[in-house]
Design an enzyme around this catalytic site. Sequence first.
Site, PDB file in Angstrom:
ATOM      1  CG  ASP A   1      49.167  67.876  75.682  1.00  0.00           C
ATOM      2  OD1 ASP A   1      48.083  67.660  76.254  1.00  0.00           O
ATOM      3  OD2 ASP A   1      49.321  67.762  74.456  1.00  0.00           O
TER       4      ASP A   1
ATOM      5  CG  ASN B   1      47.554  75.658  71.073  1.00  0.00           C
ATOM      6  OD1 ASN B   1      46.594  76.088  70.436  1.00  0.00           O
ATOM      7  ND2 ASN B   1      47.425  75.169  72.299  1.00  0.00           N
TER       8      ASN B   1
ATOM      9  CE  LYS C   1      45.266  61.967  71.700  1.00  0.00           C
ATOM     10  NZ  LYS C   1      45.635  62.965  70.779  1.00  0.00           N
TER      11      LYS C   1
HETATM   12  O1  C5P Z   1      46.023  64.217  74.470  1.00  0.00           O
HETATM   13  P1  C5P Z   1      45.570  65.288  73.561  1.00  0.00           P
HETATM   14  O2  C5P Z   1      46.011  66.665  73.986  1.00  0.00           O
HETATM   15  O3  C5P Z   1      45.817  65.047  72.110  1.00  0.00           O
HETATM   16  O4  C5P Z   1      43.985  65.216  73.714  1.00  0.00           O
HETATM   17  C1  C5P Z   1      43.137  66.089  73.076  1.00  0.00           C
HETATM   18  C2  C5P Z   1      41.803  66.132  73.781  1.00  0.00           C
HETATM   19  O5  C5P Z   1      41.970  66.152  75.209  1.00  0.00           O
HETATM   20  C3  C5P Z   1      41.051  67.377  73.450  1.00  0.00           C
HETATM   21  O6  C5P Z   1      39.674  67.076  73.517  1.00  0.00           O
HETATM   22  C4  C5P Z   1      41.490  68.321  74.550  1.00  0.00           C
HETATM   23  O7  C5P Z   1      40.526  69.346  74.759  1.00  0.00           O
HETATM   24  C5  C5P Z   1      41.607  67.414  75.751  1.00  0.00           C
HETATM   25  N1  C5P Z   1      42.673  67.801  76.692  1.00  0.00           N
HETATM   26  C6  C5P Z   1      42.353  68.165  77.994  1.00  0.00           C
HETATM   27  N2  C5P Z   1      43.338  68.520  78.886  1.00  0.00           N
HETATM   28  C7  C5P Z   1      44.636  68.494  78.523  1.00  0.00           C
HETATM   29  C8  C5P Z   1      44.979  68.109  77.210  1.00  0.00           C
HETATM   30  C9  C5P Z   1      43.976  67.770  76.325  1.00  0.00           C
HETATM   31  O8  C5P Z   1      41.179  68.192  78.320  1.00  0.00           O
HETATM   32  N3  C5P Z   1      45.565  68.825  79.410  1.00  0.00           N
END
Ligand code: C5P
Length: 406
Positions: free
Chosen positions: A280, A211, A344
């Site tokens: 993700d 990304n 979140k």
């Molecule tokens: O769910 P989302 O990706 O929007 O969440 C963002 C937060 O979760 C950020 O702090 C990111 O570093 C963390 N995150 C994580 N592991 C993932 C996805 C996101 O620790 N697989």
Amino acid sequence: MKIALGVTGGVAAYKSAELVRRLQQEKLDIQVVMTRAAQEFITPLTFAALTGNKVITEMFARDGAAPANVESAIEHIAVAQRIDLLLVAPATADVLAQFAHGIAGDFLTTLYLATKAPVVVAPAMNVNMWEHPATRDNVAALRSRGVHVVDPGEGYLACGMIGAGRLAETESIAQKVCAVLGLRHDFAGQTVLVTAGPTREDLDPVRFLTNRSSGKMGYALAEAAVRRGARVVLVSGPTNLPAPAGADWIPVRSTEEMRGAVREHSAQANVIVMAAAVADYRPAIVHARKMKRAGERIALELEPTPDILAELGRERRENHTAPRSILVGFAAETEQIAERAREKLARKAADMIAANDVTQEGAGFDGDTNVVTLFLRDGRQIPLPKLSKFEVANRILDQVLDLQKP
Ligand code: C5P
């Protein structure tokens, strides 16, 4: 961190040696630059011995080549780019006048024009010179351009007069330098674990999904925490940024690698800030050989990656005996910021979510600024104005300290 200390020609020049010692307590690497007049009061050898760095005393050698104690003919540009701050102590009326008028006749005055680093001056001179309208105007001009002035103190002056003009106390100058650099000690004794950058999820030996994260927000957090006295572990996905000085830097590639590094260090961390833009999803199948072009349309099957932050949150909630760390997550959104940030906060059992609308001007991935709202576990919502990422980092750390209060 590196600073340049300009020493100009006043009796107070001998106090600069003590100032060097005091600034070294802040782990600053000091490059001394002396004007010709300063060398009438104190020798370069004193500063070279104290700092371990060659002292810069002139702009050009007499034969026109770069002088032996300067690495290249454009050393002032190299120094200008390398320093985090320029301090001039003592600053004579003459150097203040040259700075104010942009006169660049020697190394120090050229350095002042060439650097984008913050500038601190500590004037010292005879009381009449300090109070002269010319000096007043020059100091006012410098202040209006953002130069920090550590005002001289009052007392007996070397010239026998009594009044304002003596170099400020070493401690006051050191404190001003620390404040401008953001060096505080309020995270002393704490370990701060920061994740930064994107992750790369391999598809085959030459292709991956990633990304647009630049890593700037996470690196700013690491740097701010270092400056505030923390031990910092920075787990970073691939970025183009240099490892911040003073942090333990752990480069990783995939979410799985990031997870491993975070888990290795999370137990010792008092604060965990997950600024990384973790993928993700990742390809469900990683091809051992390069995928061949197929004539028809193909579909990629993706599987969810482990949510590192949610895992940490869950474990912390289940394991009540573990020392409590503060967990901070980020949320980069394009709509419904508040709802998603609150969701979140709950789902990941975090203490704070720093949320930004990445569609907004001056916010998000690649820039040097960010527009963030902090959502706290007690329901508070703190919108921050558009700030540099370094400043956003400091505001987040301020809130962390607030959450740590019993
Ligand atoms: O769910 P989302 O990706 O929007 O969440 C963002 C937060 O979760 C950020 O702090 C990111 O570093 C963390 N995150 C994580 N592991 C993932 C996805 C996101 O620790 N697989």
